[in-house]
Design an enzyme around this catalytic site. Structure first.
Site, PDB file in Angstrom:
ATOM      1  N   ASP A  12       0.858  -1.186   0.000  1.00  0.00           N
ATOM      2  CA  ASP A  12       0.000   0.000   0.000  1.00  0.00           C
ATOM      3  C   ASP A  12       0.896   1.238   0.000  1.00  0.00           C
ATOM      4  O   ASP A  12       2.136   1.134  -0.135  1.00  0.00           O
ATOM      5  CB  ASP A  12      -1.005  -0.036   1.172  1.00  0.00           C
ATOM      6  CG  ASP A  12      -0.350   0.201   2.523  1.00  0.00           C
ATOM      7  OD1 ASP A  12       0.899   0.283   2.598  1.00  0.00           O
ATOM      8  OD2 ASP A  12      -1.091   0.313   3.517  1.00  0.00           O
ATOM      9  N   CYS A  69       3.018  -3.324   4.051  1.00  0.00           N
ATOM     10  CA  CYS A  69       2.155  -2.189   4.395  1.00  0.00           C
ATOM     11  C   CYS A  69       2.834  -1.492   5.565  1.00  0.00           C
ATOM     12  O   CYS A  69       4.009  -1.772   5.833  1.00  0.00           O
ATOM     13  CB  CYS A  69       0.716  -2.620   4.672  1.00  0.00           C
ATOM     14  SG  CYS A  69       0.474  -3.736   6.067  1.00  0.00           S
ATOM     15  N   THR A  71       2.556  -1.603   8.931  1.00  0.00           N
ATOM     16  CA  THR A  71       3.009  -2.535   9.973  1.00  0.00           C
ATOM     17  C   THR A  71       3.236  -3.940   9.451  1.00  0.00           C
ATOM     18  O   THR A  71       3.849  -4.765  10.135  1.00  0.00           O
ATOM     19  CB  THR A  71       1.944  -2.658  11.078  1.00  0.00           C
ATOM     20  OG1 THR A  71       0.714  -3.076  10.449  1.00  0.00           O
ATOM     21  CG2 THR A  71       1.723  -1.333  11.798  1.00  0.00           C
ATOM     22  N   HIS A 102      10.889 -24.147   8.589  1.00  0.00           N
ATOM     23  CA  HIS A 102       9.856 -24.949   9.257  1.00  0.00           C
ATOM     24  C   HIS A 102       8.445 -24.729   8.711  1.00  0.00           C
ATOM     25  O   HIS A 102       7.606 -25.617   8.824  1.00  0.00           O
ATOM     26  CB  HIS A 102       9.845 -24.648  10.768  1.00  0.00           C
ATOM     27  CG  HIS A 102      10.974 -25.290  11.501  1.00  0.00           C
ATOM     28  ND1 HIS A 102      11.038 -25.375  12.878  1.00  0.00           N
ATOM     29  CD2 HIS A 102      12.119 -25.891  11.043  1.00  0.00           C
ATOM     30  CE1 HIS A 102      12.160 -26.001  13.237  1.00  0.00           C
ATOM     31  NE2 HIS A 102      12.835 -26.303  12.146  1.00  0.00           N
ATOM     32  N   HIS A 137       7.964 -31.381   9.152  1.00  0.00           N
ATOM     33  CA  HIS A 137       7.280 -30.093   8.976  1.00  0.00           C
ATOM     34  C   HIS A 137       6.275 -30.116   7.826  1.00  0.00           C
ATOM     35  O   HIS A 137       5.369 -29.288   7.789  1.00  0.00           O
ATOM     36  CB  HIS A 137       8.307 -28.979   8.758  1.00  0.00           C
ATOM     37  CG  HIS A 137       9.264 -28.856   9.896  1.00  0.00           C
ATOM     38  ND1 HIS A 137       8.870 -28.443  11.151  1.00  0.00           N
ATOM     39  CD2 HIS A 137      10.583 -29.143   9.971  1.00  0.00           C
ATOM     40  CE1 HIS A 137       9.919 -28.472  11.957  1.00  0.00           C
ATOM     41  NE2 HIS A 137      10.961 -28.891  11.272  1.00  0.00           N
TER      42      HIS A 137
HETATM   43  C1  RB5 Z   1      -2.075   2.571   6.514  1.00  0.00           C
HETATM   44  O1  RB5 Z   1      -2.176   3.756   7.246  1.00  0.00           O
HETATM   45  C2  RB5 Z   1      -1.895   1.390   7.447  1.00  0.00           C
HETATM   46  O2  RB5 Z   1      -3.045   1.156   8.177  1.00  0.00           O
HETATM   47  C3  RB5 Z   1      -1.512   0.157   6.656  1.00  0.00           C
HETATM   48  O3  RB5 Z   1      -0.347   0.420   5.935  1.00  0.00           O
HETATM   49  C4  RB5 Z   1      -1.188  -1.093   7.456  1.00  0.00           C
HETATM   50  O4  RB5 Z   1      -0.247  -0.838   8.440  1.00  0.00           O
HETATM   51  C5  RB5 Z   1      -2.332  -1.877   7.915  1.00  0.00           C
HETATM   52  O5  RB5 Z   1      -2.185  -2.931   8.561  1.00  0.00           O
END
Ligand code: RB5
Length: 146
Positions: A12, A69, A71, A102, A137
Site C-alpha cells: 500500500d 504495508c 506494519t 519450518h 514439517h
Molecule cells: C495505513 O495507514 C496502514 O493502516 C496500513 O499500511 C497497514 O499498516 C495496515 O495494517
C-alpha cells in the site's frame, strides 16, 4: 525465466517507497518481478494489493510473493485467508529464516514503518536463500489446510 526466479510484490502507500527499493534489489539479484501495485504514495486500501499477491501465490502462478504495508499486519491478515498461502510477517532475521525452514512460508510480509531499508534487504535475502526442511514439517503445514 523459471518460476523459482520470479516473484510478485505488492504494497500500500505506507510502504510504497520500500517496495520500490526491494523491487530494484530483487531485479539486481536476477529476479523477474511482477509489481501488483500500488503505484504511488496516494492513500489506498492495503487489502486490494494483498489479495492480488495472495491470489497469485494461492493459484500457483507465483511460488513466492512479498507484501508490505505500514506494519505488515493488514497484509498478513489478508494474505493468510487464501488457501495454500503461508504469509510470514517478519522483522528479524531468525524469524525470516525459520519461516522458510519450518513453515515453508511463501509470502514474506514486511512493515515499511517497522523495518529500515538495510534490514528489509537482509530479510528478503535470508528468506529467498533458505530452503524448506520438509520432513516432519511437511505434515504440519499440510494440516493447516484441513
Ligand atoms: C495505513 O495507514 C496502514 O493502516 C496500513 O499500511 C497497514 O499498516 C495496515 O495494517
Amino acid at each position: 525465466m523459471g518460476k523459482d526466479r520470479s516473484i510478485i510484490i505488492g504494497s500500500d502507500h505506507a510502504a510504497y517507497e520500500l517496495k520500490e527499493k526491494i523491487k530494484t534489489y530483487l531485479i539486481d539479484m536476477g529476479y523477474s518481478v511482477e509489481d501488483a501495485g500500488t503505484t504511488s504514495e496516494a492513500s489506498v486500501n492495503y487489502v486490494e494489493y494483498g489479495k492480488k499477491v495472495a491470489a497469485a501465490v494461492s493459484n500457483g502462478h507465483y511460488l513466492k510473493g512479498i507484501l508490505l504495508c505500514g506494519t505488515g499486519l493488514g497484509m498478513s491478515m489478508t494474505a493468510n485467508r487464501f488457501s495454500n498461502v503461508r504469509a510470514a510477517l517478519c522483522s528479524d532475521i531468525f524469524s525470516a529464516k525459520m519461516s522458510r525452514l519450518h513453515n515453508d512460508s511463501n509470502i514474506l510480509v514486511l512493515g515499511g514503518r517497522i523495518v529500515g531499508d538495510i534490514l528489509a534487504f537482509a530479510l528478503v535475502q535470508t528468506w529467498l536463500d533458505t530452503e524448506f526442511e520438509g520432513g516432519r514439517h511437511l505434515d504440519r503445514i499440510q494440516s493447516i489446510e484441513h
